[in-house]
Design an enzyme around this catalytic site. Structure first.
Site, mmCIF file in Angstrom:
data_model
loop_
_atom_site.group_PDB
_atom_site.id
_atom_site.type_symbol
_atom_site.label_atom_id
_atom_site.label_comp_id
_atom_site.label_asym_id
_atom_site.label_seq_id
_atom_site.Cartn_x
_atom_site.Cartn_y
_atom_site.Cartn_z
ATOM 1 N N HIS A 81 -7.584 -5.697 0.222
ATOM 2 C CA HIS A 81 -6.337 -4.880 0.319
ATOM 3 C C HIS A 81 -5.148 -5.416 1.186
ATOM 4 O O HIS A 81 -4.266 -5.246 0.885
ATOM 5 C CB HIS A 81 -6.562 -3.609 0.652
ATOM 6 C CG HIS A 81 -5.600 -2.468 0.394
ATOM 7 N ND1 HIS A 81 -4.785 -2.188 -0.371
ATOM 8 C CD2 HIS A 81 -5.219 -1.451 1.549
ATOM 9 C CE1 HIS A 81 -3.971 -1.266 -0.284
ATOM 10 N NE2 HIS A 81 -4.196 -0.788 0.766
ATOM 11 N N SER A 111 1.079 -1.237 0.117
ATOM 12 C CA SER A 111 0.100 0.071 -0.112
ATOM 13 C C SER A 111 0.879 1.271 -0.262
ATOM 14 O O SER A 111 1.789 1.519 -1.028
ATOM 15 C CB SER A 111 -1.088 0.008 1.273
ATOM 16 O OG SER A 111 -1.747 0.932 1.054
#
Length: 304
Positions: free
Chosen positions: A283, A128
Site C-alpha cells: 500500500h 490513499s
C-alpha cells in the site's frame, strides 16, 4: 533549491475563501475551509528565462504529512521542471485541526488552496486518503484540474484494513501511558504494528510539547479515530451523474488490496480516460518502490 512556505494555521479570511455555504453532493451545508500548510519544491538550478510547467499538488495519506513526500516531490520537480506543492491535509502535519474530517471538507480545503495560490491546471497526486481527496476535487471541479494521479485507492466505498484501528489504539496507548522516549513509544506500538517501517511512519507524528517530559502526537488522534468509517467511503455514488473526462493515472501496489481488479470498471465510469500501472510493492508503494513510481508518473505526465 527547496523553498518552504507555510500558510498560517486557521480558517481562511481572504474574500475569495471565507466561510461559504455551497451545495455539495446531495445536501447543502456550511463548509469550514482551513488554510493548509505546505512545502514548495522548485527545480534547481532554474535557467534564465525558463518557464516552469504547470504545478503539481501532492496529497499524503492517512496519518501522513508533506514530509513523507519530500524526496519524491524534489525528484518530480527536478525531472519534470514543474513546481511541486506538498500539502498537509487538515488534522495532519502542520495544518489546523478540526473535528470534522470527511472527503467533502478535505476537498474544499484543497480547492481553496488552489484558488488562494492561483494554481491553474495543476496535476493532483494523492496517495490513499489523499487519492480519494484528489478524485473528489477532480469530480467536483473538473475545470480546476488538468489531470489526476491516484495512488492505491479507488472511487468506491471500501472498508479500511483493520490495521488502521489498531494503529489508533496503539497511539492512544502511547499517550495514556505517558511515553517519555521514542523507544518507549516504539515498544508500545509493536503490539499494534509489528512492521518496523509502519511504526517508523506512525512515530513521525510524535513530538514533545514545550515544557513537557511526555511525548504527544501532533495529529488529533481522537478526531481521526472518529473519522475512520468516513475515510472508507467515497462521496460520489453514481458515475452517470459526474465524470472527469481528462487523463487520469491509477497506480496500484501489486501486494495491496485497495485497488482490486473488480474496481477497474467503476474507475472507468468515473474516469473514462484512465490508465492503470502496477508497481511492485504494497500500500505504501511510493516509499517501497520510489523509482518505479517516479517512472510511471513521469512517463504519464510527459504524454500530456
Amino acid at each position: 533549491m527547496l523553498l518552504i512556505q507555510r500558510t498560517p494555521p486557521g480558517i481562511f479570511h481572504h474574500p475569495a475563501t471565507r466561510l461559504i455555504s455551497r451545495r455539495a453532493f446531495t445536501s447543502s451545508r456550511v463548509v469550514r475551509r482551513l488554510a493548509l500548510s505546505y512545502d514548495l519544491h522548485e527545480p534547481s538550478p532554474k535557467q534564465d528565462g525558463e518557464q516552469l510547467g504547470a504545478p503539481i499538488v501532492f496529497l499524503h495519506g492517512l496519518f501522513g504529512s508533506k514530509q513523507n513526500n519530500r524526496s519524491m516531490s524534489k525528484a518530480l520537480a527536478r525531472d519534470l521542471r514543474r513546481p511541486v506543492y506538498a500539502v498537509d491535509l487538515r488534522n495532519h502535519g502542520d495544518s489546523p485541526h478540526d473535528p470534522t474530517h470527511d472527503y467533502l471538507h478535505l476537498a474544499n480545503d484543497v480547492e481553496t488552496f488552489l484558488e488562494y495560490h492561483k494554481l491553474t491546471e495543476p496535476t493532483l497526486i494523492g496517495h490513499s486518503m489523499g487519492a480519494k481527496v484528489a478524485m473528489t476535487v477532480a469530480l467536483r471541479s473538473p475545470p480546476k484540474v488538468a489531470n489526476l494521479i491516484a495512488v492505491d485507492n479507488a472511487p468506491v466505498d471500501a472498508a479500511l484494513k483493520s490495521d488502521f484501528g489498531g494503529y489508533i489504539r496503539g497511539m492512544r496507548q502511547i499517550e495514556e501511558k505517558g511515553a517519555k522516549r521514542q523507544s518507549d513509544a516504539d515498544e508500545i506500538l509493536k503490539s499494534y504494528a509489528p512492521e518496523l517501517p509502519i511504526r517508523q511512519f506512525l512515530l513521525t507524528n510524535l513530538t514533545r510539547p514545550q515544557g513537557s517530559e511526555y511525548l504527544k502526537f501532533r495529529i488529533p488522534v481522537k478526531y481521526l479515530a472518529d473519522a475512520l468509517d468516513k475515510m472508507a467511503d467515497f462521496p460520489f455514488k453514481d458515475p452517470e451523474q459526474v465524470r472527469f473526462a481528462k487523463p487520469a493515472l491509477f497506480v496500484r501496489g501489486t501486494k495491496s488490496h485497495y485497488m482490486a481488479d473488480e474496481t477497474l470498471p467503476v474507475i472507468g465510469r468515473f474516469f473514462p480516460l484512465f490508465q492503470v500501472v502496477d508497481v511492485e510493492g504494497g500500500h505504501w508503494v511510493i516509499s517501497e518502490n520510489p523509482e518505479a513510481f517516479k517512472t510511471a508518473v513521469v512517463e504519464f505526465l510527459q504524454q500530456e
